[in-house]
Scaffold this motif. Structure first.
Motif, PDB file in Angstrom:
ATOM      1  N   ALA A 115      -1.427   0.493  12.605  1.00 44.13           N
ATOM      2  CA  ALA A 115      -2.340  -0.653  12.580  1.00 44.13           C
ATOM      3  C   ALA A 115      -1.908  -1.699  11.559  1.00 44.13           C
ATOM      4  CB  ALA A 115      -3.761  -0.174  12.265  1.00 44.13           C
ATOM      5  N   ALA A 116      -1.275  -1.264  10.470  1.00 43.29           N
ATOM      6  CA  ALA A 116      -0.926  -2.183   9.380  1.00 43.29           C
ATOM      7  C   ALA A 116       0.416  -2.867   9.559  1.00 43.29           C
ATOM      8  CB  ALA A 116      -0.933  -1.426   8.048  1.00 43.29           C
ATOM      9  N   ARG A 117       1.269  -2.313  10.422  1.00 34.61           N
ATOM     10  CA  ARG A 117       2.642  -2.829  10.463  1.00 34.61           C
ATOM     11  C   ARG A 117       2.767  -4.222  11.069  1.00 34.61           C
ATOM     12  NH1 ARG A 117       5.747   0.868  15.023  1.00 34.61           N
ATOM     13  NH2 ARG A 117       4.639   0.103  16.858  1.00 34.61           N
ATOM     14  N   ASN A 118       1.758  -4.669  11.799  1.00 30.46           N
ATOM     15  CA  ASN A 118       1.804  -6.010  12.391  1.00 30.46           C
ATOM     16  C   ASN A 118       1.016  -7.039  11.585  1.00 30.46           C
ATOM     17  OD1 ASN A 118       3.462  -5.438  14.575  1.00 30.46           O
ATOM     18  ND2 ASN A 118       1.756  -4.754  15.844  1.00 30.46           N
ATOM     19  N   ILE A 119       0.520  -6.644  10.435  1.00 26.92           N
ATOM     20  CA  ILE A 119      -0.242  -7.575   9.590  1.00 26.92           C
ATOM     21  C   ILE A 119       0.724  -8.242   8.614  1.00 26.92           C
ATOM     22  CG2 ILE A 119      -2.162  -7.833   7.981  1.00 26.92           C
ATOM     23  CD1 ILE A 119      -3.365  -5.287   9.144  1.00 26.92           C
ATOM     24  N   GLY A 120       0.742  -9.557   8.609  1.00 22.93           N
ATOM     25  CA  GLY A 120       1.654 -10.299   7.741  1.00 22.93           C
ATOM     26  C   GLY A 120       1.364 -10.079   6.265  1.00 22.93           C
ATOM     27  N   HIS A 121       2.414  -9.991   5.465  1.00 25.46           N
ATOM     28  CA  HIS A 121       2.333  -9.839   4.006  1.00 25.46           C
ATOM     29  C   HIS A 121       1.690  -8.528   3.566  1.00 25.46           C
ATOM     30  CE1 HIS A 121       3.578 -13.977   3.984  1.00 25.46           C
ATOM     31  NE2 HIS A 121       2.480 -14.361   4.601  1.00 25.46           N
ATOM     32  N   ILE A 122       1.677  -7.552   4.462  1.00 28.97           N
ATOM     33  CA  ILE A 122       1.180  -6.208   4.120  1.00 28.97           C
ATOM     34  C   ILE A 122       2.299  -5.202   4.379  1.00 28.97           C
ATOM     35  CG2 ILE A 122      -0.473  -4.373   4.670  1.00 28.97           C
ATOM     36  CD1 ILE A 122      -1.855  -6.669   3.322  1.00 28.97           C
ATOM     37  N   ASP A 123       2.638  -4.432   3.361  1.00 31.94           N
ATOM     38  CA  ASP A 123       3.647  -3.382   3.498  1.00 31.94           C
ATOM     39  C   ASP A 123       3.008  -2.031   3.220  1.00 31.94           C
ATOM     40  OD1 ASP A 123       5.696  -5.214   3.994  1.00 31.94           O
ATOM     41  OD2 ASP A 123       6.079  -5.493   1.860  1.00 31.94           O
ATOM     42  N   VAL A 124       3.377  -1.029   4.000  1.00 29.84           N
ATOM     43  CA  VAL A 124       2.867   0.331   3.794  1.00 29.84           C
ATOM     44  C   VAL A 124       4.064   1.272   3.648  1.00 29.84           C
ATOM     45  CG1 VAL A 124       1.458   2.199   4.723  1.00 29.84           C
ATOM     46  CG2 VAL A 124       0.810  -0.178   5.161  1.00 29.84           C
ATOM     47  N   LEU A 125       4.094   2.010   2.539  1.00 25.58           N
ATOM     48  CA  LEU A 125       5.206   2.923   2.274  1.00 25.58           C
ATOM     49  C   LEU A 125       4.686   4.288   1.833  1.00 25.58           C
ATOM     50  CD1 LEU A 125       7.577   0.628   0.149  1.00 25.58           C
ATOM     51  CD2 LEU A 125       7.914   1.316   2.517  1.00 25.58           C
ATOM     52  N   PRO A 126       5.437   5.354   2.111  1.00 21.22           N
ATOM     53  CA  PRO A 126       5.073   6.662   1.538  1.00 21.22           C
ATOM     54  C   PRO A 126       5.392   6.674   0.043  1.00 21.22           C
ATOM     55  CG  PRO A 126       7.132   6.821   2.746  1.00 21.22           C
ATOM     56  CD  PRO A 126       6.610   5.435   2.988  1.00 21.22           C
ATOM     57  N   GLY A 134       8.899   6.266  -1.219  1.00 22.99           N
ATOM     58  CA  GLY A 134       9.568   4.996  -0.925  1.00 22.99           C
ATOM     59  C   GLY A 134       9.212   3.874  -1.887  1.00 22.99           C
ATOM     60  N   ILE A 135       8.393   4.149  -2.890  1.00 16.72           N
ATOM     61  CA  ILE A 135       7.988   3.106  -3.828  1.00 16.72           C
ATOM     62  C   ILE A 135       9.202   2.588  -4.595  1.00 16.72           C
ATOM     63  CG2 ILE A 135       7.412   4.719  -5.694  1.00 16.72           C
ATOM     64  CD1 ILE A 135       5.036   2.842  -6.357  1.00 16.72           C
ATOM     65  N   ASN A 136       9.288   1.271  -4.750  1.00 16.47           N
ATOM     66  CA  ASN A 136      10.429   0.677  -5.449  1.00 16.47           C
ATOM     67  C   ASN A 136      10.009  -0.619  -6.132  1.00 16.47           C
ATOM     68  OD1 ASN A 136      11.394  -1.769  -3.596  1.00 16.47           O
ATOM     69  ND2 ASN A 136      10.728  -0.081  -2.264  1.00 16.47           N
ATOM     70  N   VAL A 137      10.808  -1.031  -7.100  1.00 19.03           N
ATOM     71  CA  VAL A 137      10.477  -2.183  -7.952  1.00 19.03           C
ATOM     72  C   VAL A 137      10.411  -3.484  -7.143  1.00 19.03           C
ATOM     73  CG1 VAL A 137      11.287  -3.599  -9.880  1.00 19.03           C
ATOM     74  CG2 VAL A 137      11.421  -1.111 -10.018  1.00 19.03           C
ATOM     75  N   ILE A 192       0.859  -1.190   0.000  1.00 15.31           N
ATOM     76  CA  ILE A 192       0.000   0.000   0.000  1.00 15.31           C
ATOM     77  C   ILE A 192       0.892   1.235   0.000  1.00 15.31           C
ATOM     78  CG2 ILE A 192      -1.817   1.252   1.236  1.00 15.31           C
ATOM     79  CD1 ILE A 192      -2.530  -1.516   2.521  1.00 15.31           C
ATOM     80  N   ILE A 193       0.716   2.085  -0.999  1.00 20.19           N
ATOM     81  CA  ILE A 193       1.507   3.299  -1.132  1.00 20.19           C
ATOM     82  C   ILE A 193       0.627   4.497  -0.801  1.00 20.19           C
ATOM     83  CG2 ILE A 193       2.952   4.707  -2.648  1.00 20.19           C
ATOM     84  CD1 ILE A 193       4.113   1.965  -2.139  1.00 20.19           C
ATOM     85  N   GLY A 194       1.015   5.235   0.243  1.00 17.17           N
ATOM     86  CA  GLY A 194       0.265   6.419   0.642  1.00 17.17           C
ATOM     87  C   GLY A 194       0.846   7.680   0.022  1.00 17.17           C
ATOM     88  N   GLY A 195       0.488   8.829   0.571  1.00 20.90           N
ATOM     89  CA  GLY A 195       1.016  10.097   0.088  1.00 20.90           C
ATOM     90  C   GLY A 195       2.423  10.349   0.603  1.00 20.90           C
ATOM     91  N   SER A 196       2.845  11.604   0.558  1.00 20.84           N
ATOM     92  CA  SER A 196       4.190  11.929   1.025  1.00 20.84           C
ATOM     93  C   SER A 196       4.326  11.700   2.533  1.00 20.84           C
ATOM     94  CB  SER A 196       4.542  13.379   0.679  1.00 20.84           C
ATOM     95  OG  SER A 196       3.574  14.260   1.223  1.00 20.84           O
ATOM     96  N   GLU A 197       3.205  11.791   3.245  1.00 22.89           N
ATOM     97  CA  GLU A 197       3.190  11.485   4.681  1.00 22.89           C
ATOM     98  C   GLU A 197       2.076  10.481   4.960  1.00 22.89           C
ATOM     99  OE1 GLU A 197       2.993  14.849   7.209  1.00 22.89           O
ATOM    100  OE2 GLU A 197       4.763  15.831   6.347  1.00 22.89           O
ATOM    101  N   LEU A 198       2.417   9.415   5.676  1.00 17.52           N
ATOM    102  CA  LEU A 198       1.438   8.372   5.986  1.00 17.52           C
ATOM    103  C   LEU A 198       0.578   8.774   7.173  1.00 17.52           C
ATOM    104  CD1 LEU A 198       3.734   5.209   5.750  1.00 17.52           C
ATOM    105  CD2 LEU A 198       2.096   5.982   4.046  1.00 17.52           C
TER     106      LEU A 198
END
Length: 206
Positions: free
Chosen positions: A165-176, A179-182, A152-158
C-alpha cells in the motif's frame, strides 16, 4: 530520552526510553557527509567506457608520405585528432567506491538517528501493519498524521499489505530494520521507527 509511542490511528500506545548512546549524540555534519558520499559512490555503476586508439578497428598503414606533403607526419587514421579515431584519456570501466572504516559507518548511523531525535522528527510507531493493501486508505492515514515526507522502518520482515500500500505513495519509503541507512534517513523529513525496529537497532549497537 523518553518518547511517546503512537499507533497508525493516532492514539497513544505507551512510551519508550531511547538509548542516549544511539539517539542522544550531537550530530556531526562531517561524519554524515563522509557516509553519504561513501554510499553514493558505492552505488555508481562505473560502466562508462570509450574506445581508445588501440581499440579502434582500422588499418595501420601510413596514409601519407613522411616528407614532402606539406602536412604533418601521420602514421595512421586511428589517432584521436581524426574523425572516427580513438578517444584520448577517455573513461574506462572502474569502481568509484571509496573505503570508510566500519566504526565510522556505525557512528554515522548513530549521528543520523540523533539528528532526527534532536530536530523532533523522530516518531515511534507501535506497528506498521495494514488490514488491506489499499494505497488511498494508507495515504489518508499518513495525511492525518502529517507524514507527507517520511522514511518508515519496520521489523526484520515487513507487513506485506503495508509495504504494498505504501510503495506507490510519493515521498514515502518503507524499509526493513536491516535496510536502514544514513542517506535514506537524511533525504526524508520524518523518521518513523516501529517498536520492533527500535529493539533491533538498540540490539545492534549494544
Amino acid at each position: 530520552m523518553e518518547l511517546s509511542v503512537i499507533s497508525l490511528d493516532g492514539k497513544s500506545a505507551g512510551k519508550v526510553t531511547l538509548s542516549e548512546d544511539v539517539f542522544g549524540l550531537e550530530p556531526r555534519a562531517d561524519i554524515l557527509h563522509r557516509m553519504v558520499r561513501y554510499q553514493q559512490l558505492k552505488k555508481m555503476a562505473g560502466t562508462h567506457d570509450v574506445k581508445n586508439r588501440a581499440e579502434i578497428r582500422g588499418t595501420t598503414k601510413k596514409f601519407v608520405r613522411q616528407k614532402g606533403s606539406g602536412g604533418a607526419r601521420h602514421g595512421n587514421r586511428k589517432v584521436p585528432i581524426f574523425r572516427g579515431g580513438g578517444r584520448a584519456f577517455g573513461p574506462t570501466p572502474r569502481s568509484h567506491a571509496i573505503e570508510l572504516p566500519k566504526k565510522v559507518r556505525a557512528l554515522a548511523l548513530k549521528h543520523a538517528l540523533s539528528s532526527k531525535a534532536k530536530s523532533g522528527d523522530l516518531v515511534i510507531l507501535d506497528k506498521a501493519e495494514a488490514k488491506e493493501a489499499k494505497t488511498a486508505q494508507l495515504k489518508k492515514t499518513f495525511g492525518e498524521l502529517g507524514w507527507d515526507n517520511a522514511l518508515i522502518i519496520g521489523g526484520s520482515e515487513l507487513d506485506q499489505n503495508f509495504a504494498l500500500a505504501a510503495r506507490n505513495i510519493g515521498h514515502i519509503d518503507v524499509l526493513p530494520s536491516q535496510g536502514i541507512n544514513v542517506y535514506d534517513i537524511l533525504r526524508r523529513t520524518k523518521l518513523v521507527l516501529t517498536k520492533d525496529a527500535l529493539e533491533s537497532l538498540e540490539a545492534r549497537f549494544s
